[in-house]
Write a protein that holds these residues in place. Sequence first.
Motif, PDB file in Angstrom:
ATOM      1  N   LEU A  10      29.237   4.165 -34.307  1.00 31.05           N
ATOM      2  CA  LEU A  10      28.796   4.267 -32.914  1.00 31.05           C
ATOM      3  C   LEU A  10      27.342   3.854 -32.773  1.00 31.05           C
ATOM      4  O   LEU A  10      26.975   3.122 -31.848  1.00 31.05           O
ATOM      5  CB  LEU A  10      28.997   5.689 -32.389  1.00 31.05           C
ATOM      6  N   ARG A  11      26.509   4.304 -33.691  1.00 28.17           N
ATOM      7  CA  ARG A  11      25.095   3.916 -33.653  1.00 28.17           C
ATOM      8  C   ARG A  11      24.943   2.401 -33.763  1.00 28.17           C
ATOM      9  O   ARG A  11      24.077   1.803 -33.131  1.00 28.17           O
ATOM     10  CB  ARG A  11      24.323   4.597 -34.775  1.00 28.17           C
ATOM     11  N   ALA A  12      25.797   1.780 -34.584  1.00 29.59           N
ATOM     12  CA  ALA A  12      25.756   0.329 -34.774  1.00 29.59           C
ATOM     13  C   ALA A  12      26.488  -0.413 -33.646  1.00 29.59           C
ATOM     14  O   ALA A  12      26.465  -1.647 -33.618  1.00 29.59           O
ATOM     15  CB  ALA A  12      26.376  -0.037 -36.123  1.00 29.59           C
ATOM     16  N   ARG A  13      27.142   0.361 -32.778  1.00 35.85           N
ATOM     17  CA  ARG A  13      27.885  -0.191 -31.635  1.00 35.85           C
ATOM     18  C   ARG A  13      29.016  -1.109 -32.073  1.00 35.85           C
ATOM     19  O   ARG A  13      29.228  -2.177 -31.497  1.00 35.85           O
ATOM     20  CB  ARG A  13      26.952  -0.914 -30.680  1.00 35.85           C
ATOM     21  N   THR A  14      29.762  -0.676 -33.106  1.00 35.43           N
ATOM     22  CA  THR A  14      30.848  -1.503 -33.623  1.00 35.43           C
ATOM     23  C   THR A  14      32.234  -0.913 -33.409  1.00 35.43           C
ATOM     24  O   THR A  14      33.210  -1.551 -33.783  1.00 35.43           O
ATOM     25  CB  THR A  14      30.645  -1.769 -35.135  1.00 35.43           C
ATOM     26  N   THR A  15      32.345   0.273 -32.828  1.00 35.26           N
ATOM     27  CA  THR A  15      33.694   0.808 -32.588  1.00 35.26           C
ATOM     28  C   THR A  15      34.338   0.013 -31.458  1.00 35.26           C
ATOM     29  O   THR A  15      33.675  -0.316 -30.468  1.00 35.26           O
ATOM     30  CB  THR A  15      33.678   2.309 -32.240  1.00 35.26           C
ATOM     31  N   PRO A  16      35.622  -0.318 -31.583  1.00 31.47           N
ATOM     32  CA  PRO A  16      36.267  -1.186 -30.588  1.00 31.47           C
ATOM     33  C   PRO A  16      36.144  -0.684 -29.148  1.00 31.47           C
ATOM     34  O   PRO A  16      35.836  -1.471 -28.246  1.00 31.47           O
ATOM     35  CB  PRO A  16      37.729  -1.215 -31.038  1.00 31.47           C
ATOM     36  N   GLU A  33      21.887   1.216 -25.772  1.00 31.01           N
ATOM     37  CA  GLU A  33      21.347   2.079 -26.832  1.00 31.01           C
ATOM     38  C   GLU A  33      21.562   3.551 -26.495  1.00 31.01           C
ATOM     39  O   GLU A  33      21.978   4.340 -27.336  1.00 31.01           O
ATOM     40  CB  GLU A  33      19.857   1.779 -27.056  1.00 31.01           C
ATOM     41  N   ARG A  34      21.282   3.927 -25.259  1.00 27.72           N
ATOM     42  CA  ARG A  34      21.450   5.324 -24.823  1.00 27.72           C
ATOM     43  C   ARG A  34      22.915   5.757 -24.911  1.00 27.72           C
ATOM     44  O   ARG A  34      23.220   6.839 -25.399  1.00 27.72           O
ATOM     45  CB  ARG A  34      20.960   5.485 -23.383  1.00 27.72           C
ATOM     46  N   ILE A  35      23.823   4.908 -24.466  1.00 26.13           N
ATOM     47  CA  ILE A  35      25.253   5.228 -24.513  1.00 26.13           C
ATOM     48  C   ILE A  35      25.690   5.433 -25.957  1.00 26.13           C
ATOM     49  O   ILE A  35      26.387   6.405 -26.283  1.00 26.13           O
ATOM     50  CB  ILE A  35      26.076   4.119 -23.817  1.00 26.13           C
ATOM     51  N   ALA A  36      25.289   4.536 -26.840  1.00 27.71           N
ATOM     52  CA  ALA A  36      25.655   4.653 -28.256  1.00 27.71           C
ATOM     53  C   ALA A  36      25.082   5.933 -28.862  1.00 27.71           C
ATOM     54  O   ALA A  36      25.772   6.639 -29.608  1.00 27.71           O
ATOM     55  CB  ALA A  36      25.172   3.425 -29.027  1.00 27.71           C
ATOM     56  N   ARG A  86      33.561  -0.768 -23.689  1.00 26.77           N
ATOM     57  CA  ARG A  86      32.853  -0.012 -22.653  1.00 26.77           C
ATOM     58  C   ARG A  86      31.509  -0.665 -22.337  1.00 26.77           C
ATOM     59  O   ARG A  86      31.113  -0.778 -21.188  1.00 26.77           O
ATOM     60  CB  ARG A  86      32.638   1.432 -23.094  1.00 26.77           C
ATOM     61  N   LEU A  87      30.797  -1.107 -23.361  1.00 26.95           N
ATOM     62  CA  LEU A  87      29.474  -1.681 -23.158  1.00 26.95           C
ATOM     63  C   LEU A  87      29.524  -3.007 -22.392  1.00 26.95           C
ATOM     64  O   LEU A  87      28.548  -3.378 -21.742  1.00 26.95           O
ATOM     65  CB  LEU A  87      28.760  -1.861 -24.494  1.00 26.95           C
TER      66      LEU A  87
END
Length: 191
Positions: free
Chosen positions: A136-142, A157-160, A147-148
């Motif tokens: 999630l921090r790396a923003r790699t979950t499908p 960044e805030r959402i992650a 969503r992004l």
Amino acid sequence: MSLPHALLGVLSARPMNGYELSKFFDSAAGWIWSAPQSQIYTTLRRMTDDGWISQEAQTRGTRMRTHVYSITEAGERELREWVATVHDLPSPRDTVLLQALFFDLVDADSAEKVVRAYIEEQESRIARWTGHRDALRARTTPLLVERLQSRPKSQHERIARLKAGVFQGEINRAEAMVAWARDELEQLRAR
């Protein structure tokens, strides 16, 4: 937990069919809560009746029909209201803590076996949640990637971080329970 609200939250990222939703909730590493497939489909029907989601029949291949569910404006309003409401905490229910209250009724070796299995399960959860938190921090979950796409880049960044923080909370709780369990082992050995 509220299954309808969990489903609304997932569908707010993108429309999905029931199979995709079931797989999402079955994913041990991908979610903090699960639901059986039968409960998901029953809840989807009720949510459609309530106007929170809509469904569109689609044909896959030559004959397979599936329903794709999308969140409606009424569903968005319901989800936002639910998220912004303070809810009562659920009653604590931990089988191992209940067992520990009665460890004086069994021999120390039997009790230790229960506690060691509990530690192993908590450590397994910590590993899964750590992996998901990091993804999630790396923003790699499908689902986060999808969503992004519909959110301003300035919020990514805030959402992650917010989503990763949920799993950090679960990691913290599991680490605390491992510490308790190790203390309990010491008490069992103290005789």
